[in-house]
Motif scaffolding. Structure first.
Motif, PDB file in Angstrom:
ATOM      1  N   UNK A  46       0.842  -1.188   0.000  1.00 61.45           N
ATOM      2  CA  UNK A  46       0.000   0.000   0.000  1.00 61.45           C
ATOM      3  C   UNK A  46       0.884   1.247   0.000  1.00 61.45           C
ATOM      4  N   UNK A  47       0.507   2.247  -0.801  1.00 66.36           N
ATOM      5  CA  UNK A  47       1.298   3.471  -0.889  1.00 66.36           C
ATOM      6  C   UNK A  47       0.379   4.683  -0.788  1.00 66.36           C
ATOM      7  N   UNK A  48       0.719   5.628   0.083  1.00 68.15           N
ATOM      8  CA  UNK A  48       0.020   6.904   0.182  1.00 68.15           C
ATOM      9  C   UNK A  48       0.964   7.998  -0.290  1.00 68.15           C
ATOM     10  N   UNK A  49       0.447   8.906  -1.128  1.00 74.57           N
ATOM     11  CA  UNK A  49       1.280   9.964  -1.693  1.00 74.57           C
ATOM     12  C   UNK A  49       0.970  11.269  -0.961  1.00 74.57           C
ATOM     13  N   UNK A  50       1.713  11.496   0.120  1.00 77.03           N
ATOM     14  CA  UNK A  50       1.429  12.594   1.037  1.00 77.03           C
ATOM     15  C   UNK A  50       2.498  13.683   1.015  1.00 77.03           C
ATOM     16  N   UNK A  51       3.544  13.514   0.202  1.00 77.48           N
ATOM     17  CA  UNK A  51       4.668  14.441   0.203  1.00 77.48           C
ATOM     18  C   UNK A  51       5.817  13.873   1.019  1.00 77.48           C
TER      19      UNK A  51
END
Length: 306
Positions: free
Chosen positions: A95-100
């Motif tokens: 799982x990957x979250x693109x939050x900076x």
């Protein structure tokens, strides 16, 4: 006389037989040693193969989730790598979250994710907090303009002046009489941190707009006359112009040669060394370093670190 000759011949025969016997004994001993060596080598090879097969089988049977968060610039790499990895290891979910970058490293520090993605080198305070910088790819930062712009090469000095507001019209650089619309990323963005650091304009930029993703910058520059912005090299398409800096185009070849100013690492940071991580995370990094992983890095337009 005949008796003496016969005695000599008998003695010679006995000596020859004795020597031949010794030779056979030595040959037999050597043959036995060679056989023992061959058996030992064969057993060692079989043991190694068995160990490798067992390790591969154990890895293939892994199951669970690997969580990543951070840089939006790394989205293309992470999506491609995750898809390829999960095909090989169907029991593992990524799982990957693109939050900076900054937010991703904060998530890593808090222990809410396994890996913090950063499109810049880690800061001293991040490293001192226990984060380890694992560079998985090298990216170039492209400076982009709208397609109608006639200025296609800028010096690093003039580019810095554009971003600090000292140059505000394209006519000052030989272009059209048109206001320069300075587009950048939000505070905490790895792309922004790397760009400002490399250009030596940190905390001095005069942005018209600060956007929260690579895609947003690309779209805004493409649709805004007079706009200039910066994005990851691998996302540049024919909707914009990627300009040269000091006469050097933003290409992989120029980056590897060390001739292009704006390049940066793609980091997958961990809390502690990779060797101390759980089996799932170790398997993830092993895959990235494998030929399959390197192929993914190349396919998305990034550079494999040496």
């Amino acid at each position: 006389m005949k008796k003496k000759l016969l005695a000599v011949l008998c003695a010679t025969g006995l000596l020859t037989a004795a020597l031949t016997g010794c030779g056979n004994s030595e040959a037999q001993t050597t043959g036995a040693e060679q056989t023992e060596t061959t058996v030992a080598e064969t057993q060692e090879t079989e043991d190694t193969q068995a160990t490798e097969e067992t390790a591969a089988e154990d890895t293939a049977n892994l199951s669970g989730t690997i969580s990543l968060a951070g840089s939006t610039s790394m989205e293309k790499l992470c999506e491609a790598m995750s898809e390829s990895f999960m095909e090989k290891y169907p029991g593992i979910t990524v799982t990957v979250e693109y939050t900076g970058s900054g937010a991703g490293l904060e998530s890593l520090a808090s222990g809410s994710v396994d890996i913090g993605n950063s499109s810049r080198h880690l800061k001293d305070e991040e490293l001192s907090g226990g984060a380890v910088e694992n560079v998985v790819a090298i990216d170039g930062i492209a400076v982009i303009e709208d397609k109608e712009n006639t200025v296609t090469d800028i010096s690093a000095e003039d580019l810095a002046k554009i971003y600090t507001g000292e140059i505000s019209n394209w006519s000052e650089l030989g272009g059209k009489d048109e206001a320069i619309v300075v587009i950048g990323r939000e505070a905490g963005s790895g792309t922004r941190d790397a760009f400002e650091e490399l250009l030596e304009v940190a905390d001095n930029c005069a942005y018209a707009q600060e956007l929260d993703s690579t895609g947003a910058v690309l779209a805004k520059v493409a649709s805004t006359p007079g706009a200039i912005g910066y994005v990851s090299l691998d996302v540049v398409d024919d909707s914009v112009i990627a300009i040269s800096i000091d006469g050097t185009e933003p290409t992989e070849e120029k980056i590897l040669e060390g001739n292009y100013l704006l390049s940066r690492p793609f980091v997958m940071a961990t809390n502690g060394e990779i060797s101390t991580q759980n089996d799932l995370v170790k398997t993830w990094f092993d895959y990235i370093k494998s030929e399959d992983g390197k192929s993914v890095i190349s396919q998305v337009g990034l550079i494999i670190p040496e």
